[in-house]
Design an enzyme around this catalytic site. Structure first.
Site, PDB file in Angstrom:
ATOM      1  N   HIS A  15       0.908  -1.198   0.055  1.00 63.34           N
ATOM      2  CA  HIS A  15      -0.058   0.116   0.156  1.00 63.34           C
ATOM      3  C   HIS A  15       0.959   1.274  -0.040  1.00 63.34           C
ATOM      4  O   HIS A  15       0.655   2.078  -0.730  1.00 63.34           O
ATOM      5  CB  HIS A  15      -0.870   0.168   1.300  1.00 63.34           C
ATOM      6  CG  HIS A  15      -2.050  -1.017   1.345  1.00 63.34           C
ATOM      7  ND1 HIS A  15      -1.948  -1.784   2.424  1.00 63.34           N
ATOM      8  CD2 HIS A  15      -2.974  -1.419   0.443  1.00 63.34           C
ATOM      9  CE1 HIS A  15      -3.151  -2.588   2.277  1.00 63.34           C
ATOM     10  NE2 HIS A  15      -3.570  -2.467   1.170  1.00 63.34           N
ATOM     11  N   SER A  18      -2.820  -7.698   3.056  1.00 55.42           N
ATOM     12  CA  SER A  18      -3.121  -7.739   4.280  1.00 55.42           C
ATOM     13  C   SER A  18      -3.465  -8.908   4.939  1.00 55.42           C
ATOM     14  O   SER A  18      -3.134  -9.236   6.093  1.00 55.42           O
ATOM     15  CB  SER A  18      -4.196  -6.639   4.715  1.00 55.42           C
ATOM     16  OG  SER A  18      -3.967  -5.380   4.156  1.00 55.42           O
ATOM     17  N   ARG A  60      -1.937  -5.941  -8.298  1.00 56.60           N
ATOM     18  CA  ARG A  60      -0.908  -6.897  -8.016  1.00 56.60           C
ATOM     19  C   ARG A  60      -0.611  -7.887  -9.011  1.00 56.60           C
ATOM     20  O   ARG A  60       0.291  -8.177  -9.460  1.00 56.60           O
ATOM     21  CB  ARG A  60      -1.285  -7.438  -6.553  1.00 56.60           C
ATOM     22  CG  ARG A  60      -0.720  -6.732  -5.431  1.00 56.60           C
ATOM     23  CD  ARG A  60      -1.287  -7.099  -4.102  1.00 56.60           C
ATOM     24  NE  ARG A  60      -2.903  -7.037  -4.394  1.00 56.60           N
ATOM     25  CZ  ARG A  60      -3.719  -7.300  -3.339  1.00 56.60           C
ATOM     26  NH1 ARG A  60      -3.190  -7.849  -2.143  1.00 56.60           N
ATOM     27  NH2 ARG A  60      -5.015  -7.219  -3.422  1.00 56.60           N
ATOM     28  N   LYS A  80     -16.526  -6.742   6.465  1.00 52.70           N
ATOM     29  CA  LYS A  80     -15.269  -7.565   6.114  1.00 52.70           C
ATOM     30  C   LYS A  80     -14.730  -7.943   7.520  1.00 52.70           C
ATOM     31  O   LYS A  80     -13.807  -8.732   7.756  1.00 52.70           O
ATOM     32  CB  LYS A  80     -14.269  -6.969   5.498  1.00 52.70           C
ATOM     33  CG  LYS A  80     -14.499  -6.613   3.862  1.00 52.70           C
ATOM     34  CD  LYS A  80     -13.254  -6.204   3.139  1.00 52.70           C
ATOM     35  CE  LYS A  80     -13.123  -6.436   1.602  1.00 52.70           C
ATOM     36  NZ  LYS A  80     -12.007  -5.789   1.045  1.00 52.70           N
TER      37      LYS A  80
END
Ligand code: ADP
Length: 167
Positions: free
Chosen positions: A17, A128, A90, A41
């Site tokens: 990030h 993450s 990514r 989430k």
């Protein structure tokens, strides 16, 4: 003034990030890292914790601010008078979801463009979720997150100390 919003859960912020934030900061006059509430989430860190971690990690970047938001992203972007949303890509696996999200946001507000940035190749495997998994298992996450996030992960995931007084 060209303002970009970089939205995400940042649960927690990783070096991937940060890499995207630094790249965006070179392209825009001002970058606002917008931490999404995203209760659905079930984040490990609270919204206040995630926001504070980002704030500390970007403190050295003069044109980067940290904020949090809840609700529709395009409405938040318009309220900040920004024209661009920054997202990270990514791998091909990110593409489908990000593509859908970008086109949906364009349907909701055609004045807002989504800009995709690729991180440094060494961060393409970072997420993450994986960082949390490594930390939970007691692994060293120092190559993957800024130092303040490393400390926070340790605190959050360390097993509670036994109040065992017997020797
Ligand atoms: P979200 O829940 O919105 O996907 P994340 O915090 O997981 O939030 O990610 C925010 C954005 O940053 C997404 O566009 C994601 O693809 C991107 N991102 C996450 N990890 C990396 C990384 N290692 N390198 C580049 N971009 C990343």
């Amino acid at each position: 003034m060209r303002i970009a919003i970089y939205p995400g859960s940042f649960d927690p912020l990783t070096n991937g990030h940060l890499d995207v934030i630094q790249r965006a900061a070179r392209l825009f006059d001002r970058v606002i890292v917008a931490v999404a509430k995203n209760d659905s989430k079930h984040p490990l860190f609270t919204l206040a914790e995630r926001t504070a971690l980002v704030k500390k990690a970007v403190a050295g970047l003069p044109n980067v601010d940290t904020d949090s938001f809840d609700g529709l992203l395009v409405e938040y972007v318009a309220a900040k008078k920004a024209r661009a949303i920054v997202r990270g890509l990514r791998a091909v696996s990110d593409f489908e979801f990000e593509f859908q999200l970008a086109l949906m946001n364009r349907k909701l507000d055609e004045n807002i463009e989504t800009i995709f940035m690729m991180p440094k190749d060494t961060y393409t495997f970072l997420s993450s979720r994986i960082v949390k998994e490594i930390a939970r298992l007691g692994g060293n996450v120092s190559p993957f997150v800024p130092p303040n996030v490393q400390v926070a992960l340790k605190k959050k995931l360390e097993p509670p100390r036994r109040k065992d007084t017997k020797k």
